[in-house]
Design a protein around this motif. Sequence first.
Motif, PDB file in Angstrom:
ATOM      1  N   THR A 535       0.822  -1.210   0.000  1.00 35.49           N
ATOM      2  CA  THR A 535       0.000   0.000   0.000  1.00 35.49           C
ATOM      3  C   THR A 535       0.852   1.254   0.000  1.00 35.49           C
ATOM      4  N   ALA A 536       1.888   1.272   0.840  1.00 37.47           N
ATOM      5  CA  ALA A 536       2.699   2.474   1.008  1.00 37.47           C
ATOM      6  C   ALA A 536       3.731   2.662  -0.090  1.00 37.47           C
ATOM      7  N   SER A 537       4.038   1.611  -0.815  1.00 35.82           N
ATOM      8  CA  SER A 537       5.073   1.708  -1.843  1.00 35.82           C
ATOM      9  C   SER A 537       4.469   1.566  -3.239  1.00 35.82           C
ATOM     10  N   ALA A 538       4.133   0.354  -3.629  1.00 36.88           N
ATOM     11  CA  ALA A 538       3.712   0.088  -5.003  1.00 36.88           C
ATOM     12  C   ALA A 538       2.398   0.768  -5.356  1.00 36.88           C
ATOM     13  N   HIS A 539       1.389   0.621  -4.493  1.00 33.56           N
ATOM     14  CA  HIS A 539       0.099   1.184  -4.887  1.00 33.56           C
ATOM     15  C   HIS A 539       0.140   2.701  -4.925  1.00 33.56           C
ATOM     16  N   HIS A 540       0.866   3.301  -3.989  1.00 33.74           N
ATOM     17  CA  HIS A 540       1.007   4.756  -4.044  1.00 33.74           C
ATOM     18  C   HIS A 540       1.711   5.179  -5.328  1.00 33.74           C
ATOM     19  N   ALA A 541       2.752   4.462  -5.717  1.00 28.93           N
ATOM     20  CA  ALA A 541       3.464   4.800  -6.952  1.00 28.93           C
ATOM     21  C   ALA A 541       2.542   4.701  -8.162  1.00 28.93           C
ATOM     22  N   ALA A 542       1.697   3.670  -8.182  1.00 32.42           N
ATOM     23  CA  ALA A 542       0.827   3.438  -9.336  1.00 32.42           C
ATOM     24  C   ALA A 542      -0.175   4.558  -9.540  1.00 32.42           C
ATOM     25  N   VAL A 543      -0.628   5.182  -8.453  1.00 24.19           N
ATOM     26  CA  VAL A 543      -1.686   6.183  -8.581  1.00 24.19           C
ATOM     27  C   VAL A 543      -1.192   7.606  -8.360  1.00 24.19           C
ATOM     28  N   ASN A 544       0.101   7.771  -8.132  1.00 23.79           N
ATOM     29  CA  ASN A 544       0.615   9.121  -7.891  1.00 23.79           C
ATOM     30  C   ASN A 544       1.516   9.645  -9.005  1.00 23.79           C
ATOM     31  N   PHE A 545       2.496   8.863  -9.419  1.00 28.02           N
ATOM     32  CA  PHE A 545       3.550   9.426 -10.257  1.00 28.02           C
ATOM     33  C   PHE A 545       3.168   9.589 -11.725  1.00 28.02           C
ATOM     34  N   GLY A 546       1.968   9.189 -12.101  1.00 19.39           N
ATOM     35  CA  GLY A 546       1.491   9.445 -13.458  1.00 19.39           C
ATOM     36  C   GLY A 546       0.589  10.656 -13.547  1.00 19.39           C
ATOM     37  N   GLN A 547       0.505  11.447 -12.478  1.00 21.59           N
ATOM     38  CA  GLN A 547      -0.466  12.542 -12.476  1.00 21.59           C
ATOM     39  C   GLN A 547      -0.161  13.598 -13.538  1.00 21.59           C
ATOM     40  N   TYR A 548       1.099  13.957 -13.677  1.00 23.64           N
ATOM     41  CA  TYR A 548       1.401  14.945 -14.719  1.00 23.64           C
ATOM     42  C   TYR A 548       1.169  14.346 -16.103  1.00 23.64           C
TER      43      TYR A 548
END
Length: 663
Positions: A535-548
Amino acid sequence: MFTYTVSVTTGNQVFAGTIDYIYLTLVGTETCSDQTLLDKSFFDRFARGSVVSVDIRTKEILGDIELVKLEKEEFLFNDQWYCRCINVTTPSGERVEFPCYRWIANEKEVVLRDGKGRLPQDDNMKEYRRMELESRQLLFRWKEWRPGFPLSIDANTGTELPLDIQFETAKTVDFSLNYLKAIENLGLNKLMRLFQSSWTDIADFGKIFVKIKNTVSEHVMQNWNEDLMFGYQFLNGCNPVMISKCMNLPDNFAVTQEMVESSLDRGLTLQEELKAGNIYIADYAVLEGVQANATDPDTQQYLAAPFCLLYKNSQNEIIPIAIQLSRQTTAGVGNTVFLPSDNQYDWMLAKIWVKCSDFNVHQLETHLLRTHLTSEVFAIAMYRQLSAVHPIYKVAFFNVFIAMRFRGNVFDANATGGIAVVEVIDKAMKTLTYKSLCFPESVKARGADNKDDLPDYYYRDDGMMVWEAVKSFVSDVVRIYYGSDESVQEDEEIQAFVQDVCSSGMKYCPQDCEFPDSLKTREQLVEYLTVVIFTASAHHAAVNFGQYDWFAWVPNSPSTMRKPPPTQKGQVDMKYIMESLPDRGRASWHLGAVWALSQFQDEELFLGVYPDNYFTDQPVLEATKTFREKLVEVTNIIKSRNEKLKLPYWYLSPDRIPNSVAI
């Protein structure tokens, strides 16, 4: 006389203030050393990250060194020192490591244990564990940020956090600073002053877009209005968790066979396609009845809670075939269904409304609630209930440190700003269950787990590989320390940890949320810890770093709408669409925010990289090495696939997954 050489390693942040005196004592199984004064001359020898040694001479052998005690003099002006670790070399040449990784500040005495992981039932120093946890529980207190939300840490600002957490959060750039940097880099300062002014044409959004080159966002800009691009984002965009297989249409979704017949390319009826598993749905029910942001008296804002029906056609492409923006309780009454066959402005605006809803659900439920707030609960409970020598504390520490900066004013300009934040989170909490955080279970629950049924769902495919890698690592560690299921049941600290999560942190979840209040087997412990880390690593990365990538082109994912959703067809034109989309100021805010949220931090640590040596146990070091090797394998698989894709999907590539929630 016997000589013990003590080597002290400081951190990159050496001091906050001036250190005058610290007393050091070695405690062995036979006896302890006299106090050794580490005075100003000792600390003057430090540079950032350096090692300074001192010899301690004793009249007799101390026995096995079990503890290092640090006692700090209290002065009128308090000062702090960050200690990474202390190594003790005995007269026989044995070297014992004592991890610290904490600030030495107000405590009169800090006791360090060696780097071996110990379960509480196997520890002969239970009193030190008890004292440590009592001290931590005074520092890490639960607090209601908002009624109905997961509980958070009792701190209103970063400076109120415990020092050790301040150190961790200092590694990241505050969102507000990143945002101001984005506004400057993107050249948005002038436009921000034109806050209420509308754009005149869709192409005008390019005026705030051209400063930063980005392959994905440029592709979105060029193709955002195509149905294929719209559908693709439900699989591999920034919010790839909304798509679910639809076997039965909702009662208040007024779509009919006649409406979608021209979109179904297999010659089957809608009911036949539903039965065949080719129909999917995105349902934004969480926004139903939510009051739109009313914090700006000069601009009315609007929300909708749409249904979007999606079709997997004979080419295995996901395309939208029907959109309904309203939810009248009487089936079919007042529920206009927009279709690809409608005029271009009706269909364009219907899709824009879906994407606005998707943006707001992403920010509040997918991102804030299901990564930040959930990870904070795990983190607080871990600090409160697991001793530093507990092997699970050592495994999970890097993956769950608290990032509370996200709570601020990130949502002020969104349609779900103001009171809507509370309303949406309150409703989303009703679906926050333990199983929904288990990645395989969550994908299966949406009917999206079968690769043959739904190909090219890279979020699912990559997520499963990373989940299995994390689970395998956790399983290795659990089996090193827990010889049986009974040893899990006897571990009072791990039981207190899950109990604290269930009864305190997640107490506002529904009664059937399934957050366990105890763990009975090693298998349950492995799954639980995999959820915590993923939850704190992979899932956050999946839904955060593509925002731009996916949100930078504002018409593709507007943060708010300034006109109400259409209720009839043939009533809108491009002028109405432009008056609906965010104005210049809000569009500028939107772009700056998604750029700031998408940035990796300086000296980012990625999954599997653990520079702080909390463990000295060789079996765990071997397990960590195996974990890294598996992550490299996953990275290479994803890289090889991406080389063949027009739009590469890298958000779940392990070399792009930070160790923990950071922003």
